[in-house]
Each structure stands twice: as structure tokens, then as C-alpha cells.
Design a protein around this motif. Structure first.
Motif, PDB file in Angstrom:
ATOM      1  N   GLY A   3       0.804  -1.202   0.000  1.00 19.61           N
ATOM      2  CA  GLY A   3       0.000   0.000   0.000  1.00 19.61           C
ATOM      3  C   GLY A   3       0.841   1.257   0.000  1.00 19.61           C
ATOM      4  N   HIS A 105      -5.709   5.455  -4.168  1.00 18.98           N
ATOM      5  CA  HIS A 105      -5.507   4.624  -2.986  1.00 18.98           C
ATOM      6  C   HIS A 105      -4.666   5.401  -1.985  1.00 18.98           C
TER       7      HIS A 105
ATOM      8  N   GLN B  45     -10.365   4.417   2.594  1.00  9.91           N
ATOM      9  CA  GLN B  45     -10.241   3.119   1.930  1.00  9.91           C
ATOM     10  C   GLN B  45     -11.270   3.054   0.806  1.00  9.91           C
TER      11      GLN B  45
END
Lengths: 115, 112
Positions: A3, A105, B45
Motif C-alpha cells: 500500500g 488509494h 479506503q
């Protein structure tokens, strides 16, 4: 962990000091974005990068704010002569390409507190 | 100017029930919409997105509905669970624009 990674997670500094916030995007993501989130509010766009270039700096609140990106990877957001109103969470996001229909993201942000 | 806003700042739902979070947008040029979930101390998210050529899209326990006529977006969460408690943001942009415009968020609380 593939991530977006941000560091530090928390930063406390005195008014007038300079701070640097770091963002490591998802590997291979060409687009990188910085946002600011004040307590209890939504996200405020600051700047985005396509590769190492920043076509849109319109969201930077003042000339005390600057950002750079190198190697089409890591980005640093610098705030000079910090003021108390700079206290916020600074969020970085990346996406696989620029383009209006690519989800961004996010990392978990850097919580910046100016004393 | 552009704005994306939410009808309700807070929403409490009994565990197991369905929830609906609403969002209004004002820019008729907006053609891409995203829902994000943000838990305390975490970044947003990605949940689900929808393009303007669709009016419904389903994911796992989530459905997004888009009504372009009235410029309204909703997120439906089925069979809510305690882990669904969070702040939910809608965001939008349009072709040629890179930055997402976010609403202020709705806090969803699931009551056990």
C-alpha cells in the motif's frame, strides 16, 4: 505491504519550524496526490504529480507549501515556517495512471500538530 | 462552484440492518464517483466506484446508485456489521480533471 506508506505517522513541531512529510506510493503507480484533512472535515486537494511533474499546484494554500517527487516514486511535502492553522492530517494517494476514472488509494496520513 | 455534500452527517443503524448513505453533487459535468470508508486514524479506503454511464453497481454487500437527473449518489450497505462503523465519503471528478472533490462525510455507527 504493497500500500501507500507515509512517514512520519505523527509530527509535533513548534510554530515557525519547517517540516517534511514523506510519501511512498504503490509501486508502479504513476500518479501521486497530496490532500489535507482538518479535524472532522473532508479532504482538501493540495497537489498532484504525473511522473515527476506537478501539472496542478492550485491547491497549495500558500507559498510556504511545496512538494517534489523523484524517480517517479517518493514524494516529499514541505511546509516552511509552520503556522498553527497548518495542523491537520496530510494524506497521500496514488493511482495507476492519471485519468479521471482511476481510483486513488490512500496512505494513513501524517498527523501534524503545530504548537 | 463545485461541491459534493452529504444529506446526513450521522447515521445509526442496528447491526444486521441495511444502511443507506446519501450524497448530492452540484457539478453536472461530474462523470466519475467514488465511495470511501475512513476509520479512525486511517486513510480513506476505496469501497466502490461508478461511472456516469451506469446507474447501479454492486460489490460485496455494497451497492452504489447514481441518479444523474437529480445529481444524487447513494451507498447501500447490506447486513451491516460492527466493522462497518466509520466515516463514509463520496468523491467525484470529471474527464480531464485529476483532483477528486470530497464531501464532508457521514459517520455511520452500527449498534450491536
Amino acid at each position: 505491504g504493497a500500500g501507500v506508506s507515509q512517514s512520519p505517522s505523527n509530527k509535533v513541531t513548534e510554530k515557525g519550524k519547517d517540516v517534511e512529510l514523506r510519501c511512498d506510493p504503490i509501486s508502479g503507480h504513476t500518479a501521486l496526490y497530496w490532500y489535507r484533512q482538518r479535524l472532522g472535515q473532508g479532504l482538501e486537494f493540495l497537489i498532484y504529480f504525473q511522473g515527476n511533474s506537478a501539472p496542478d499546484k492550485s491547491g497549495l494554500p500558500s507559498d510556504r507549501f511545496s512538494a517534489e517527487r523523484t524517480g517517479e516514486s517518493v514524494s516529499t511535502l514541505t511546509i516552511q515556517r509552520t503556522q498553527q492553522e497548518d495542523s491537520a492530517v496530510y494524506l497521500c494517494a496514488s493511482s495507476s495512471s492519471t485519468g479521471w476514472n482511476q481510483p486513488q488509494h490512500f496512505g494513513d496520513g501524517t498527523r501534524l500538530s503545530i504548537l | 462552484g463545485e461541491s459534493v455534500g452529504l444529506h446526513l452527517p450521522t447515521l445509526s443503524v442496528q447491526e444486521g440492518d441495511n444502511s443507506i448513505i446519501n450524497c448530492a453533487y452540484s457539478n453536472s459535468a461530474s462523470d466519475y464517483f467514488i465511495w470511501y470508508k475512513q476509520e479512525s486514524g486511517k486513510g480513506p479506503q476505496f469501497i466502490i466506484d461508478i461511472r456516469s454511464n451506469m446507474d447501479k453497481r454492486q460489490g460485496q454487500r455494497v451497492t452504489v446508485l447514481l441518479n444523474k437527473t437529480v445529481k444524487h449518489l447513494s451507498l447501500q450497505i447490506a447486513a451491516t456489521q460492527p466493522g462497518d462503523s466509520a466515516v463514509y465519503f463520496c468523491a467525484e471528478n470529471y474527464s480531464g480533471n485529476e483532483k477528486l472533490t470530497f464531501g464532508t462525510g457521514t459517520r455511520l455507527t452500527i449498534i450491536p
